[in-house]
Write an enzyme that holds these catalytic residues in place. Structure first.
Site, short mmCIF file in Angstrom:
data_model
loop_
_atom_site.label_atom_id
_atom_site.label_comp_id
_atom_site.label_asym_id
_atom_site.label_seq_id
_atom_site.Cartn_x
_atom_site.Cartn_y
_atom_site.Cartn_z
N SER A 39 21.91 -11.09 95.87
CA SER A 39 22.31 -10.16 96.93
C SER A 39 21.34 -9.02 97.17
CB SER A 39 23.71 -9.60 96.62
OG SER A 39 23.73 -9.00 95.33
N LYS B 145 22.80 -6.25 102.83
CA LYS B 145 23.59 -5.25 103.54
C LYS B 145 23.14 -5.02 104.99
CE LYS B 145 26.58 -3.69 100.37
NZ LYS B 145 28.05 -3.64 100.59
#
Length: 309
Positions: free
Chosen positions: A290, A45
Site C-alpha cells: 500500500s 492514497k
C-alpha cells in the site's frame, strides 16, 4: 447503509486516470505484488483523495491523517488550486510530514486522540470541506480502482490480500473484486498490535481500540479504527481479516527490498507478511503493497538486520 458499487468504482477510475500510475503486478518469488508505493505520493492514497476532490470540487479541504492520506490530499488540492489543512498525530514520521508541507498544505500536529476532533474544528471554523482518509464513499470508490486493475491484469486471481486500517482500501478493493470475481477470497491484514478489525468481524459489531493500544505497532499507517461505513463493507465483502506480528512485518519489508527491489513502509508490508507467514489461503495470490513512505533510518535498520542474519 448504501455501499459503494463497482459502477461507482469504474466512474472513479475515469476521474483519476490523469494522475494515477497504473501500477503493475510484480513477481516476488511465487507472490504477485501490487506496488502502490510507485504512486507519485508514495502510496495508494492518491486514488481516493484525488477522486474526492475531483468529484466534490470544494473551495478548500481539511483532513486528519497518519501521513499518507495527508500527502495525497495536499497533492490533489494543489492540483486543483485550493487550500489544504492536514491534521496529524504527534509522532507521525518526518518523511510524511515533510512531504505534506512540500505539497503546500498547512500542517497541524495534535495528540493522537485529538486528530478527528481537531480536523472537524478546522472544517467548521474555516469553512473547509472535510475529506476523511477512509470514511467517505468517494474515497472508497477511488481506492477500489486497485481491484479493477488487479482483475484486468490477472482475471483468474484466487486470493487478494490487503492492509486494513480505517478500512477504505480493503472496502473499495473488495467491492470491485467480489462484483467481478466473487470466487476470489479477499483477505484483510492488520498488525496484531492494532487488530480492531479482526476483533470487530469476530464479534459481529464495531469494536474500537484506543490510540494507546494501536500506537504500539510500527505500522503507523494502520492505527486508525474502522467506521460504520467501512465495517459494513467488510461484513459484506471481506472473507477474513488475519493479523501479523512486528517481526513478521519487518521480515516482509526485508523480503520485498531484497527479493523484489521494492521499498515498503511497515504498513505497506503487512499483506506480504501474511503470505510469508502462511496465514493466507492457498491459491494464485496478489498482495497489495500500500505504501513506501518509510523512515530512512527504519529501513536502514531493517536491512542491516538482514545482513546480520
Amino acid at each position: 447503509m448504501e455501499l459503494v458499487t463497482v459502477e461507482d468504482i469504474r466512474a472513479a477510475a475515469g476521474r483519476i486516470e490523469p494522475v494515477v500510475v497504473r501500477t503493475p503486478l510484480v513477481p516476488v518469488g511465487d507472490l504477485l505484488v501490487k506496488p502502490e508505493s510507485l504512486q507519485r505520493v508514495g502510496s495508494f492514497k492518491i486514488r481516493g483523495a484525488y477522486h474526492a476532490v475531483a468529484r466534490l470540487r470544494p473551495a478548500g479541504v481539511v483532513t486528519h491523517s497518519s501521513g499518507n492520506h495527508g500527502q495525497a490530499l495536499a497533492y490533489a488540492a494543489a492540483t486543483f488550486g485550493v487550500p489544504c489543512v492536514v491534521v496529524v498525530p504527534e509522532g507521525t514520521p518526518r518523511v510524511k510530514t515533510d512531504a505534506i508541507r512540500r505539497h503546500g498544505a498547512e500542517l497541524v500536529v495534535v495528540p493522537p486522540d485529538r486528530r478527528l476532533a481537531a480536523a472537524a474544528e478546522v472544517a467548521a471554523g474555516r469553512g473547509l470541506t472535510l475529506v476523511p482518509p477512509y470514511d467517505h464513499p468517494d474515497v472508497i470508490a477511488g481506492q477500489g480502482t486497485i481491484g479493477l486493475e488487479i482483475l484486468a491484469d490477472l482475471p483468474d486471481v484466487e486470493v487478494v490480500a490487503v492492509p486494513v486500517s480505517g478500512g477504505g482500501l480493503v472496502s473499495g478493493i473488495a467491492a470491485a473484486v467480489k462484483a467481478l470475481r466473487p470466487r476470489a477470497a479477499v483477505i484483510g491484514v492488520e498488525p496484531e498490535l492494532a487488530a480492531d478489525a479482526a476483533e470487530s468481524l469476530a464479534a459481529g459489531r464495531l469494536i474500537t481500540w484506543e490510540p494507546a493500544r494501536t500506537f504500539r505497532t510500527s505500522a503507523d499507517g494502520l492505527r486508525a479504527e474502522l467506521s460504520e461505513l467501512t465495517f459494513a463493507h467488510l461484513r459484506a465483502h471481506v472473507d477474513a481479516v488475519v493479523t501479523v506480528t512486528e517481526d513478521e512485518i519487518r521480515a516482509a519489508m526485508r523480503h520485498l527490498a531484497t527479493a523484489g527491489r521494492l521499498v515498503a513502509e511497515p504498513s505497506g508490508a503487512v499483506a506480504t507478511a501474511a503470505r510469508l507467514s502462511g496465514k493466507l489461503p492457498r491459491g494464485l495470490t496478489v498482495a497489495v503493497l500500500s505504501g513506501g513512505n518509510v523512515d530512512p533510518a527504519l529501513l536502514r535498520e531493517v536491512l542491516q538486520t538482514a545482513d546480520q542474519e
